[in-house]
Design an enzyme around this catalytic site. Structure first.
Site, PDB file in Angstrom:
ATOM      1  N   THR A  76      41.862  60.735  22.008  1.00 52.94           N
ATOM      2  CA  THR A  76      42.251  60.109  20.719  1.00 52.94           C
ATOM      3  C   THR A  76      43.724  60.365  20.454  1.00 52.94           C
ATOM      4  OG1 THR A  76      39.759  62.100  20.182  1.00 52.94           O
ATOM      5  CG2 THR A  76      41.032  60.653  18.347  1.00 52.94           C
ATOM      6  N   GLU A  82      36.666  55.564  24.678  1.00 56.62           N
ATOM      7  CA  GLU A  82      36.373  56.579  24.874  1.00 56.62           C
ATOM      8  C   GLU A  82      36.728  57.637  24.813  1.00 56.62           C
ATOM      9  OE1 GLU A  82      32.625  59.312  27.734  1.00 56.62           O
ATOM     10  OE2 GLU A  82      32.943  56.956  27.472  1.00 56.62           O
ATOM     11  N   VAL A 128      45.908  59.035  21.916  1.00 61.19           N
ATOM     12  CA  VAL A 128      46.204  57.533  23.050  1.00 61.19           C
ATOM     13  C   VAL A 128      45.796  56.590  21.943  1.00 61.19           C
ATOM     14  CG1 VAL A 128      46.975  56.404  24.819  1.00 61.19           C
ATOM     15  CG2 VAL A 128      47.250  58.841  24.802  1.00 61.19           C
ATOM     16  N   LYS A 181      44.338  49.285  34.869  1.00 57.98           N
ATOM     17  CA  LYS A 181      45.408  50.499  35.783  1.00 57.98           C
ATOM     18  C   LYS A 181      44.871  51.917  35.453  1.00 57.98           C
ATOM     19  CE  LYS A 181      47.456  53.622  32.739  1.00 57.98           C
ATOM     20  NZ  LYS A 181      48.232  54.298  34.098  1.00 57.98           N
ATOM     21  N   GLU A 234      40.038  69.658  22.047  1.00 57.07           N
ATOM     22  CA  GLU A 234      40.023  69.499  23.117  1.00 57.07           C
ATOM     23  C   GLU A 234      40.617  70.305  24.088  1.00 57.07           C
ATOM     24  OE1 GLU A 234      37.932  65.675  25.533  1.00 57.07           O
ATOM     25  OE2 GLU A 234      39.461  65.591  24.252  1.00 57.07           O
ATOM     26  N   CYS A 268      35.225  64.706  29.042  1.00 56.24           N
ATOM     27  CA  CYS A 268      35.299  64.576  27.899  1.00 56.24           C
ATOM     28  C   CYS A 268      33.872  64.828  27.312  1.00 56.24           C
ATOM     29  CB  CYS A 268      35.335  62.958  27.655  1.00 56.24           C
ATOM     30  SG  CYS A 268      33.822  61.798  28.461  1.00 56.24           S
TER      31      CYS A 268
END
Length: 499
Positions: free
Chosen positions: A241, A262, A243, A186, A394, A296
């Site tokens: 993080t 990740e 999700v 997906k 972030e 990231c």
């Protein structure tokens, strides 16, 4: 700030994409229309798949796995398919990069570089498919022999993000395939095109039907459905993080599927006074601005020796002011547009928070107004304190927070002052100091006097709240396998029950 010239080259009308299940294309009943973040022009129409479509894709992947047309092939034969795919990717490099630019907004030169990396991933995975092996134990006694077999885990669900749609797909997919697993992918709703292009490329490369399936649509329907699906054996997710936590919860409440995650990062770059300051300044500006900071492993926290801090921050500011921002089809462009409206607002809100909380703005901090597209100037804040939002969260944009240290211990403490642990970098000419920092800072990837370098031969992944598991390299193939221990007794059994 240099804004490059306009050289628009978007399609006249959007391209329609279906979704791909069991070797065949299917039409979506509802479609999502994607507008290019650089051109404000519709470029693709993507199917909004349903739960029924997802179930069909998982069923196809399950049948393909259980029949063994891929899982039971010799590693050498899987390697041949992956090698042919690498060749086909090289032939279609320009096409893949073109659609990546249109949906994501990144510069064309960068997109082409990412396709080169994707090719290297397939070539590396091809070699790993031949090298994957178990182990034996000939030390269990004269009549007992032990074997540890490494078997593919089964059906893998792969959820990829919008910031590096094709590259992150290819840092996972070929290694999953090398292990013998089948896949349901997906992609992010806004950047699905190149994942769909991959379906035809893999089919042409000889991948059996049902091994690679793509269902497109929203995370709330398809992504959540994959996390909860009882017939998906492992889920690989790249994203936030927040999700990631929902994936853990869904796995716990369904079939306890294995997870590869990740997640977020708030990555430090530590600069000592003895480093080459010009090189380090260039690396800092690159590390936080590459892919407009939507990365990231972006180095969003500068931790600089106090004795050179004023001078160094000025060098970084001058570098950032020279970054060429503009249309991604212009070959001079270094960073392009912010990928989504939502992320554009998030970044600007954090810039406002930085100003409100008392950080000092040295560079950027504003929108770049153009006729088309969403652009933000690379931004540097100094005199940032650890309690500020820009220091802890972030941001996922080109926003750099600068901190100062006096001792090595203080630098290490600042670097580790985060819930994350994805990547880090240190700059110094003192090798002892470099090793000391490298061993003490908590990060899954570490760079010494370089930034964002390396290849698919080495594993990637994070510590702490930056995720679980490793991708790429031989470890990335092993991640999608499970171990089976076998004991063989070559002697007559000594009976427990007397005759």
């Amino acid at each position: 700030m240099t804004v490059t010239k306009e050289c628009l080259s978007a399609p006249v009308k959007p391209r329609d994409f279906g979704f791909f299940i069991d070797g065949a294309w299917h039409h979506g009943r509802e479609m999502y229309e994607r507008s290019s973040p650089s051109h404000n022009q519709s470029v693709t129409r993507i199917a909004c798949c349903t739960t029924q479509d997802l179930n069909a894709a998982v069923a196809a992947a399950r049948i393909a796995f259980d029949q063994g047309n891929w899982a039971q092939q010799p590693g050498a034969e899987r390697a041949e398919v992956l090698s042919r795919t690498a060749t086909l990717l090289r032939e279609r490099k320009d096409e893949i990069a073109y659609w990546e630019v249109l949906e994501n907004g990144k510069p064309l030169s960068q997109a082409k570089g990412e396709v080169d990396h994707a090719i290297a991933c397939f070539e590396t995975a091809a070699g790993a498919a031949r090298l994957l092996h178990g182990s034996t134990f000939n030390t269990l006694g004269p009549s007992l022999f032990g074997m540890v077999l490494r078997e593919p885990i089964g059906v893998v669900g792969l959820i990829t993000p919008w910031n590096f749609p094709f590259m992150i797909l290819c840092e996972r997919l070929p290694f999953i395939l090398a292990s013998g697993c089948t896949v349901v992918v997906k992609p992010a709703e806004v950047t699905s095109a190149t994942t769909l292009l991959m379906a035809d490329i893999l089919a042409e490369g000889g991948l059996p039907k049902g091994v690679y399936n793509v269902v497109t649509g929203s995370g709330s329907v398809i992504g959540q459905g994959m996390a909860e699906h009882p017939d998906i054996d492992m889920l690989s997710f790249t994203g936030s993080t927040k999700v990631g936590r929902s994936c853990i919860k869904a796995s716990a409440e369904s079939n306890l599927k294995k997870l590869g995650l990740e997640l977020g990062g708030k990555n430090p770059i530590i600069v000592f006074a003895d480093s080459n300051l010009d090189d380090a300044a260039d690396a800092v500006a690159f590390g936080v601005s590459f892919n407009t900071g939507q990365c990231c492993v972006s180095t969003s926290r500068l931790i600089v020796d106090q004795s050179v801090a004023d001078d160094f921050e000025q060098r970084v500011s001058e570098k950032m002011a020279k970054i060429r921002v503009g249309n991604p089809f212009d070959p001079e462009t270094q960073i392009g547009a912010i990928t989504t409206d939502a992320q554009y607002k998030v970044i600007l809100d954090y810039i406002d928070k930085g100003k409100a909380e008392g950080a000092v703005l040295l560079c950027g901090g504003h929108q770049i107004m153009r006729e088309r597209g969403r652009y933000i100037a690379p931004t540097l804040f100094t005199h940032v304190t650890p309690d500020m939002a820009i220091a802890r969260d972030e941001i996922f944009g080109p926003v750099l927070s600068s901190f100062r240290f006096k001792t090595v211990e203080e630098a290490i403490e600042l670097a580790n002052d985060t819930v994350y642990g994805l990547a880090a970098s240190v700059w110094t000419q003192d090798i002892s100091k470099a090793f000391r920092v490298t061993r003490r800072v908590k990060a899954g990837r570490f760079w010494v006097n370089t930034i964002m370098s390396g290849g698919p031969e080495t594993p990637i992944g994070g510590f702490r709240q930056s995720g679980w598991g490793r991708e790429a390299g031989l470890a990335g193939v092993e991640e999608y396998t499970q171990l089976k221990t076998v004991h063989i007794d070559t002697d007559k059994r000594s009976h427990w029950i007397a005759s």
